[in-house]
Each structure stands twice: as structure tokens, then as C-alpha cells.
Write a protein that holds these residues in place. Sequence first.
Motif, PDB file in Angstrom:
ATOM      1  N   GLY A   1       4.047  -0.217 -17.351  1.00 51.34           N
ATOM      2  CA  GLY A   1       4.607   0.427 -16.174  1.00 51.34           C
ATOM      3  C   GLY A   1       3.763   1.598 -15.725  1.00 51.34           C
ATOM      4  N   ALA A   2       4.114   2.123 -14.542  1.00 50.65           N
ATOM      5  CA  ALA A   2       3.385   3.271 -14.006  1.00 50.65           C
ATOM      6  C   ALA A   2       4.339   4.095 -13.167  1.00 50.65           C
ATOM      7  CB  ALA A   2       2.208   2.806 -13.158  1.00 50.65           C
ATOM      8  N   ILE A   3       4.092   5.404 -13.160  1.00 52.99           N
ATOM      9  CA  ILE A   3       4.865   6.268 -12.284  1.00 52.99           C
ATOM     10  C   ILE A   3       3.959   6.668 -11.116  1.00 52.99           C
ATOM     11  CG2 ILE A   3       6.042   8.487 -12.066  1.00 52.99           C
ATOM     12  CD1 ILE A   3       6.963   8.184 -14.920  1.00 52.99           C
ATOM     13  N   ILE A   4       4.487   6.469  -9.912  1.00 52.73           N
ATOM     14  CA  ILE A   4       3.712   6.729  -8.697  1.00 52.73           C
ATOM     15  C   ILE A   4       4.423   7.823  -7.928  1.00 52.73           C
ATOM     16  CG2 ILE A   4       2.873   5.723  -6.545  1.00 52.73           C
ATOM     17  CD1 ILE A   4       3.064   2.961  -8.070  1.00 52.73           C
TER      18      ILE A   4
ATOM     19  N   ASP B   1       1.060  -5.551 -16.135  1.00 49.51           N
ATOM     20  CA  ASP B   1       0.244  -5.707 -17.351  1.00 49.51           C
ATOM     21  C   ASP B   1      -1.196  -5.200 -17.172  1.00 49.51           C
ATOM     22  OD1 ASP B   1      -0.631  -7.679 -15.708  1.00 49.51           O
ATOM     23  OD2 ASP B   1      -0.206  -9.347 -17.058  1.00 49.51           O
ATOM     24  N   ALA B   2      -1.467  -4.606 -16.020  1.00 48.17           N
ATOM     25  CA  ALA B   2      -2.774  -3.957 -15.853  1.00 48.17           C
ATOM     26  C   ALA B   2      -2.636  -2.828 -14.843  1.00 48.17           C
ATOM     27  CB  ALA B   2      -3.827  -4.949 -15.377  1.00 48.17           C
ATOM     28  N   LEU B   3      -3.296  -1.714 -15.154  1.00 48.62           N
ATOM     29  CA  LEU B   3      -3.306  -0.562 -14.262  1.00 48.62           C
ATOM     30  C   LEU B   3      -4.764  -0.156 -14.088  1.00 48.62           C
ATOM     31  CD1 LEU B   3      -2.035   1.832 -12.729  1.00 48.62           C
ATOM     32  CD2 LEU B   3      -1.693   2.951 -14.946  1.00 48.62           C
ATOM     33  N   LEU B   4      -5.255  -0.259 -12.860  1.00 44.44           N
ATOM     34  CA  LEU B   4      -6.668   0.012 -12.591  1.00 44.44           C
ATOM     35  C   LEU B   4      -6.768   1.300 -11.792  1.00 44.44           C
ATOM     36  CD1 LEU B   4      -7.502  -3.608 -11.395  1.00 44.44           C
ATOM     37  CD2 LEU B   4      -7.337  -2.743 -13.740  1.00 44.44           C
ATOM     38  N   VAL B   5      -7.346   2.332 -12.408  1.00 40.88           N
ATOM     39  CA  VAL B   5      -7.387   3.638 -11.755  1.00 40.88           C
ATOM     40  C   VAL B   5      -8.795   4.212 -11.798  1.00 40.88           C
ATOM     41  CG1 VAL B   5      -6.251   5.879 -11.561  1.00 40.88           C
ATOM     42  CG2 VAL B   5      -5.085   4.016 -12.726  1.00 40.88           C
ATOM     43  N   GLY B   6      -9.280   4.652 -10.657  1.00 40.96           N
ATOM     44  CA  GLY B   6     -10.581   5.313 -10.611  1.00 40.96           C
ATOM     45  C   GLY B   6     -10.698   6.148  -9.353  1.00 40.96           C
ATOM     46  N   TYR B   7     -11.418   7.234  -9.453  1.00 44.78           N
ATOM     47  CA  TYR B   7     -11.545   8.144  -8.315  1.00 44.78           C
ATOM     48  C   TYR B   7     -13.005   8.227  -7.882  1.00 44.78           C
ATOM     49  CZ  TYR B   7      -6.726   8.979  -9.278  1.00 44.78           C
ATOM     50  OH  TYR B   7      -5.382   8.771  -9.456  1.00 44.78           O
ATOM     51  N   GLY B   8     -13.506   7.124  -7.418  1.00 39.59           N
ATOM     52  CA  GLY B   8     -14.877   7.087  -6.956  1.00 39.59           C
ATOM     53  C   GLY B   8     -15.838   6.831  -8.105  1.00 39.59           C
ATOM     54  N   PHE B   9     -17.071   7.230  -7.917  1.00 39.27           N
ATOM     55  CA  PHE B   9     -18.136   6.922  -8.867  1.00 39.27           C
ATOM     56  C   PHE B   9     -18.930   8.166  -9.200  1.00 39.27           C
ATOM     57  CE2 PHE B   9     -17.089   3.191  -6.467  1.00 39.27           C
ATOM     58  CZ  PHE B   9     -16.959   2.226  -7.452  1.00 39.27           C
ATOM     59  N   ARG B  10     -19.573   8.092 -10.353  1.00 40.46           N
ATOM     60  CA  ARG B  10     -20.416   9.194 -10.801  1.00 40.46           C
ATOM     61  C   ARG B  10     -21.862   8.701 -10.846  1.00 40.46           C
ATOM     62  NH1 ARG B  10     -23.085  10.028 -15.309  1.00 40.46           N
ATOM     63  NH2 ARG B  10     -23.489  12.130 -16.096  1.00 40.46           N
ATOM     64  N   PRO B  11     -22.777   9.368 -10.163  1.00 36.72           N
ATOM     65  CA  PRO B  11     -24.183   8.955 -10.213  1.00 36.72           C
ATOM     66  C   PRO B  11     -24.720   8.985 -11.645  1.00 36.72           C
ATOM     67  CG  PRO B  11     -23.828  10.563  -8.453  1.00 36.72           C
ATOM     68  CD  PRO B  11     -22.563  10.511  -9.264  1.00 36.72           C
TER      69      PRO B  11
ATOM     70  N   PHE C   1       0.833  -1.195   0.000  1.00 42.22           N
ATOM     71  CA  PHE C   1       0.000   0.000   0.000  1.00 42.22           C
ATOM     72  C   PHE C   1       0.869   1.246   0.000  1.00 42.22           C
ATOM     73  CE2 PHE C   1      -4.603  -0.699   0.791  1.00 42.22           C
ATOM     74  CZ  PHE C   1      -4.615  -2.073   0.675  1.00 42.22           C
ATOM     75  N   ARG C   2       0.456   2.240  -0.757  1.00 43.86           N
ATOM     76  CA  ARG C   2       1.133   3.539  -0.753  1.00 43.86           C
ATOM     77  C   ARG C   2       0.072   4.609  -0.549  1.00 43.86           C
ATOM     78  NH1 ARG C   2       4.442   0.327  -0.474  1.00 43.86           N
ATOM     79  NH2 ARG C   2       6.365   0.008  -1.666  1.00 43.86           N
ATOM     80  N   PHE C   3       0.145   5.305   0.557  1.00 39.60           N
ATOM     81  CA  PHE C   3      -0.827   6.367   0.844  1.00 39.60           C
ATOM     82  C   PHE C   3      -0.254   7.726   0.441  1.00 39.60           C
ATOM     83  CE2 PHE C   3      -2.446   2.957   3.415  1.00 39.60           C
ATOM     84  CZ  PHE C   3      -3.819   3.138   3.359  1.00 39.60           C
ATOM     85  N   GLY C   4      -1.144   8.660   0.201  1.00 36.56           N
ATOM     86  CA  GLY C   4      -0.714  10.009  -0.162  1.00 36.56           C
ATOM     87  C   GLY C   4       0.016  10.054  -1.489  1.00 36.56           C
ATOM     88  N   ARG C   5      -0.290   9.080  -2.342  1.00 33.49           N
ATOM     89  CA  ARG C   5       0.395   9.008  -3.636  1.00 33.49           C
ATOM     90  C   ARG C   5      -0.626   8.849  -4.764  1.00 33.49           C
ATOM     91  NH1 ARG C   5       4.009   6.811  -0.113  1.00 33.49           N
ATOM     92  NH2 ARG C   5       6.233   7.239  -0.419  1.00 33.49           N
ATOM     93  N   ILE C   6      -0.131   9.088  -5.956  1.00 26.78           N
ATOM     94  CA  ILE C   6      -1.017   9.091  -7.124  1.00 26.78           C
ATOM     95  C   ILE C   6      -0.256   8.580  -8.338  1.00 26.78           C
ATOM     96  CG2 ILE C   6      -0.448  11.499  -7.779  1.00 26.78           C
ATOM     97  CD1 ILE C   6      -3.503  11.819  -8.350  1.00 26.78           C
ATOM     98  N   VAL C   7      -0.953   7.876  -9.201  1.00 23.03           N
ATOM     99  CA  VAL C   7      -0.345   7.438 -10.462  1.00 23.03           C
ATOM    100  C   VAL C   7      -0.365   8.617 -11.424  1.00 23.03           C
ATOM    101  CG1 VAL C   7      -0.603   5.953 -12.483  1.00 23.03           C
ATOM    102  CG2 VAL C   7      -0.885   4.999 -10.197  1.00 23.03           C
ATOM    103  N   THR C   8       0.792   9.052 -11.850  1.00 24.82           N
ATOM    104  CA  THR C   8       0.861  10.232 -12.714  1.00 24.82           C
ATOM    105  C   THR C   8       1.040   9.878 -14.178  1.00 24.82           C
ATOM    106  OG1 THR C   8       3.253  10.393 -12.442  1.00 24.82           O
ATOM    107  CG2 THR C   8       1.884  11.607 -10.869  1.00 24.82           C
ATOM    108  N   ARG C   9       1.394   8.632 -14.459  1.00 23.54           N
ATOM    109  CA  ARG C   9       1.636   8.266 -15.853  1.00 23.54           C
ATOM    110  C   ARG C   9       1.563   6.764 -16.014  1.00 23.54           C
ATOM    111  NH1 ARG C   9       4.096  10.386 -20.433  1.00 23.54           N
ATOM    112  NH2 ARG C   9       4.461  12.368 -19.410  1.00 23.54           N
TER     113      ARG C   9
END
Lengths: 476, 385
Positions: free
Chosen positions: A236-239, A260-270, A219-227
Motif C-alpha cells: 500500500g501507499a499513502i498519497i 504490489d509495486a510502488l515506483l518513485v523517483g524525482y528526476g535524475f542525477r547526472p 492521475f493525481r497532481f499536487g500530491r506526493i507518496v508519503t509512506r
Amino acid sequence: MTTVSAERITCDVCVVGGGPAGLSAALAARRAGASVELLDLFERPGGQYFMQPAHPPTGAAARQVAEGRALIEHVLASGVLIRSGVEVFGAYDEPLILARRGDAALVVKPRAVVLATGAHDRPAPFPGWTLPGVMTPGAAQRLVKLHGTRPGSRVVLAGCGPFLLVVAAQLRAAGCDVVRVVETSPSPLALAAALARFPRHWPEAARIMLAVVPLLPRFRFGRIVTRAAGETHVTGAIIARIGRDGRVLTEGAEELDGIDALLVGYGFRPSVELATMLGCALAHDWDAGGAYVVADRVSGATSVPGIFAAGEITGIAGARPALAAGECAGIAAAGFAGKATPSPDGGRLKQAMDFALALRRAFRPPYGTLGRLPQDDTLLCRCEEVRASEVRAALDEGAGDAHGVKMWTRAGMGPCQGRICGFGISVYAGCAGSADPAVFGANAARLPARPVPVDVLAAAVGMATREEGAQIIPTG
Amino acid sequence: MGVSAHIVVVGAGIVGAATALALAERGFAVTLLDRAAPGSAVSGASLACLGTHQNSEVELPQLIWATRRWAEWDQRFTGAFHYRRCGQIRFIDHAADISTAEHWIALERAAGLSAQLLNLDEVRRIEPALTGPILAASWSPDDALVNPFLSVRTLLRAAVEAGARFLGHQPAQRIDCQGDRVTGVTTPDGRIDANTVVVTGGPWTAGLLAPMGIELPIVPRKAQCLATVAQPPTIRGVVGASKSEQGGVHGGYTQIQQSEAGQILFNTVLAGGESAPGSPDRVPQVDLPFVVDSATTLMRLFPGLRHVDLLRSWVRYEAVTPDDRFIIGPVGPTGLYVGAGDNGTGFLRAPVIAEIIASAIAGTRCAVDPSPYDPARFAPKVALQ
């Protein structure tokens, strides 16, 4: 001559959506004596939470599937007619529901409607997000739950919110190597604090935690995938760490390779499209998912008489509040349809909502940071292939809002009609054009809520506008 | 705000953008306002056909001038708004309407235009997908389409480059006067001083002027359209219904065309399909009878499109006048001008309006005859104070 068949149905209550909110609404309305039709988009009811795979799973997932199956069986036994595979593409406040199943048109004229149309993933654009192998956690969950398919073998999961924990557990159970779980919230303390106040939820939390314990070092907190990196597929991914001011700190960023997979989402949209088309009042709060339907906290009554809303479309809160809200809205809708009903009891809903709101406060996506991720050549609108630089130029020339950007760049004009790209364009504009994302607006839903063939449309609307009559309409 | 400008133009649709450009190019200090995003109301919902065909007998000289101006703009702005001289077909499905079409063709040809009557073979050569049961068609090869969004953007950009200032999301709440003179415009952010105010506010125009005692006979009318998902090139030009003897269009009004992005845009309003009155502030959904009429007409004319997916619909309120002509010129107090009343055909006429208003303000010779648009034709309702 070709024909499109068209069927017209009348009932007391029409429920749109077969997830937790819709199922419990249908059951409650039926038990209150109403005739109920439930329209669901998918092959089998259950929604994302109670998704029913063709072959019931074993192990941890079995519990949730079984709970959903039991609810569906109750609903069917009560006499609710569940119509699966039905795409609702229009709604008018008579009320009138326009739908189709394949090439057959379906028109429902109920006395009351319960909208339980749920939500969908809320991705945010960043460099590389359109590479194959990059998808949302919700889509990956669907692959695993419904088909037992793994999204990849070495997976990075990233975003914001407790949903990531759930998906991490499911991916691990499915045999994926979850290399990183990247959470934008600064630490797990906020989650712990939220949980501390709600002992009722400890058992469920403990089950999820237990399942992800082996992943904790990843787990990495306070971080974000930027690329996302890769030529023809994500590899690959940059964190990077998120600074106190919301800026991305490139120093010390981790460059991860061999995935081989990068799963990114910031919550949901109604999924507020049908509610919008019906004229229901909406409000906006990014933490609730963006635009959501304003509904009475107990009855689910919207601003339009006879139209009730339950579950995620009233603000993202999860399955437990949805179940409780569905029951209340089902009873209220049956009451509106003329059935003698007791007042819905909002107690269970309030309890569930309190916890959901605490979680919502604990996990707030860093909107400003998300808005800074796109580079000039990053696609913001995938359907029409509109890049960030084009959106910025339109804003600089005075486009002013989401509608202006759409007109000048075509962003949001494609098949998704802004559902996928709207959030990303809005947070980007919040940075690039210093627009307030909440007033920036969105591509308002209009007929059709989903693409529909012209001949099916004509058959459905023809049936809807005609007095009682033939069931077959010649169209060519 | 407390800023000073000589001229405030209220409404940044195609008419306002063209007018601001014309004024800025004549050296005036211009501020252009819009209540929302530029071109987001009537202009953004327009199908942006630039056609002289079967349009307006009275205005034919002005329309010919306007089409030339649009072609000049296309050259000047190097294709920025995707001007396409694709031609226009008006299909005829009632024998009685052939003579009406011939009447229009004759008067257009007399004015130097090249409209003609087509038989079915000729129709199919121009629009091969138009295989529905029609009798004949009239054809105007010089009619054109532009991208409505990019047209507004281009003219707005040119106006700003010429020195105009644009303020979006700044609704004009009131036009201020002192004695018999205009003194400015009040917005939520404050007042903008001006000695001249031009209202190009489409369906909002009458409401803005009413508190000043100026009653303009402009009413909002619901305009609706449907769009499919993008298709390969299928329809070459504008396809509409030919006018009929009974006045208006036999059985209704139709316009079908394909956008450069591939979407098929179509609408049909059949006789009796007149929509209920409404307000441009609250845009409702498309009417169901409109959907049926439009979809069945599209399928009848273009059977090959019947399985194509509909993607989008939209509704706007256009500004309608009693005689279907714009109201252009000075009204009320000194310094107040109006250019509104699009009747759903504002795109083509935008340069005409800009020319009439800019030359009137500058006191120079007008390149077109403004008399068909004189506000005084509705006197005494337009009370000169």
C-alpha cells in the motif's frame, strides 16, 4: 600463479557511454576522421533511451528501439569500435581511461575524451521506501524494456516530471494495472504551457498523451507518496496533498491498498564521477539534477583541455538534446585530436535545449517537501543503514556538510558512495539542519568510479604506468 | 560577529578538538573554528593508529604518556570512539632489517613496553591471513586503533559540553594583533576577539602565520590511502613495514589494517615515491605509482585479498616538519600559540599537544616534557617580533 590480462589501446577519441549522446559523439568524431573507441557498461549499446532488448518489441516501443538500432548500425558501419560490458573505473587527465571487462584490464590512452556517462534515477527517502517492491521508475522501465518483465501487476507510479508519463504508457502497454500516477507538480497546466510554445514537439507529445489517456482519471497532481506500507513487500501507499508552503497535508490523504509495486523517483542525477575525477569544473542546480559538468554550450568542452562532455552529465535534458550535444562534442573532440573539422553547429542543440529547459521549469520537484518525508527511523543511507535520526544528531553536533555527516554516521560510505543516498541526505539536511542543499556538498567521486578487484586494478594501473610492453601481468 | 572569546583555537581536527577540550576543562572561554567540517582534512583521512612501536626514540616518554591518555579517554567516553588495543606488526622482508627491529625492541622494552620479535609461526598465529613472503616481524601488543571520525566527534562534543563553542565552515582569514599582542581572529563572518589564539591548522598553519612575519618550516605532503569494500574479519591489527637501516623503511612505507566496518585500508609509498608538492586547498587524485605500489604490496602480503574489490581512495595533505616532530608552543606576538606539524602521526600525539598548550596558557605544570617540540628549535626562522 594467477594472471590478469591487460590491454592497452590508443586512439584519437575515446567516448565513454553508449547512450544517445555517446553514440552520436562517436559517429561525429569518426566521420571527422578520428579513430574512435566507445566504451559502454551494458551488454548492448543504446543507453536507457535506445535500450536494445534481446528480442525486438512490437507496437509503440518498436519505433524507439528501431531508431536506436539504426543509430548503432551507423556508428558500427562508420568504423567506431564499440566495446560493450566495459566498466570504466578510473580517469586521469593525461588523458587516460582505466577500465575492465570482467577480469581483463583495459587501458585507453586517447588524444581526447567525450564523457557521455548519462544519469541515473534520483530517489528520495520516505518511510517504507526500502520495502521490496518499491523501486525507481527508471529501474521499472529497464525491466519492461529489456526483459519484458512487469515490476508488478497493480502499480503506483509517483514522482515528478514528464518521464512519469512515458513510463506510465510503457507500463500500461506491458499489461500493468497502473492504479495511480502521483505527480508533485500542482497541475498539468505548466506542461501544457511549455508544450504550447514548441509545436515541433506536438507529435511526440501527442503520441505519449494518447497512450496515457485511459489513465487520466488515475492521475493525481499536487500530491506526493508519503509512506509505503507492507510487512515483507509493499502492499500500500499513502498519497497526500502538498500544501502551498510545501508541507504535507495529512488531512484527506488517500490510503491505497492492494498494490504490489510502488515506483518513485524525482528526476535524475547526472553521473559526474569520471568528470569529477578528471577535475572538470562542476556546477550545482537541483533542477538540472544536482551537480553537473560545466561544458561549452556548443563544443561540449569542459574546463579540462581535451575532455568534452555531452548529454545528461551537463544537466538533465533528455535524449534529443543529448543526440545533438553528442554530435557537437564528437566533432570538437576530433578537432582537438588534430583532425580538420568544421565548427560544430549548435543550432539543433539550442532548439532541443530550449524545449528541455521549458519542461524542466514546468516540473520542479518540491525539495522542501521531500526533505520533510523521512521520519526518525527512516533509512537515509541503505548501504550503511544510517537512519534520519543519526544524520540529524550529527548535524546538531556540527557535522556541517555532507562530508561531515559521512564521517560521523557512515552515510555515503558504502558501495553506492553517495550516488543513491546523496540527494536524500542533502534535502533532508536542508530541512533538519537548515543547510542550503546546494552548498551542503556531496561525496566527491574518487578512484575507483566503480568497485574493481585489487588485482585488476593493479594490472590496469601497471599497464598504464609502464612503457610499451608485455600484455600479461603476473599478479600473485 | 563581534563576539568576544578569551581563546580562539583555529582548526578542529583531532589536535584542535583535544586542545579545545583541555582549555575548556581548565575554565577558559574557548571558540573552536574550522574552515570546513570538523576533522574533515588530515584527521578524517588518518588511519588513526596509536602506537609507540618504531615511532620516535626522542619522544618515547611523551608517546607512552599519550597512549595512556587515549586509554583513559576510552574509559571516560565509554568506548565512543571504538578504541581497540589490536597490536601492531611490522613485517621484515630483508635480513638486514632484523637488527634494526631488534634495536627498536630493545629501547622500547627498556622504557617498560612489551615489543618483541616474532618468527613466522608466531606471525601467522597473530595474523593468519598474512601469508606473504616475509622473514619475520616485530610485534607491539599494546598499540591500538581508534575510529578517527568518532574520536574528533567525541572530543569536540566533550569540549562543547565543557563550555567551548564550535563554529564550522568558518575559515580563519587573519590573526589580528595590536602592538605585540594577539587581539583576535578574522573570519568571513567578522571578527572574534581573543587575547589568546592557538593555531592547530595542520597544513594551513604556516600560511596563516606567514603574513605576521612568522615563518614556520611546515610544508604540505600528499598522504594517500585505498579502501576495499567491507570484508569479514581478516586482519586483526595494524600491519606495517619495519624500519630499515638505510633510514626510513626499506623499500618504502606501508600500513595495512581493517576498519571495524570491515573495509581493508592500505597504503604503500615505496622509496622514490615521494609525491610532488601541492596545496591542501586543492586535493588531487591518488598517484598512479602509489596505486600500483599499494595494490601489489597488499597482494604480496595478503594473497587472499587479491580479488577483493577496491571501493575508495583518498588524498589529504599532512603537515611535515624538517625533523618529523610537531611544533608546539608560543610563537610571535604574546598570546599566539601553535600546535602543528603532524608528520602523519598526529592522532597519537593529540593529547600531548593539548597538554603542552593548555598548561602553558594556564601557567601550570606540564605533565610531559615539551622541549622536543619547542618552536625555538627552528630559530631564527621563527622570528620573535
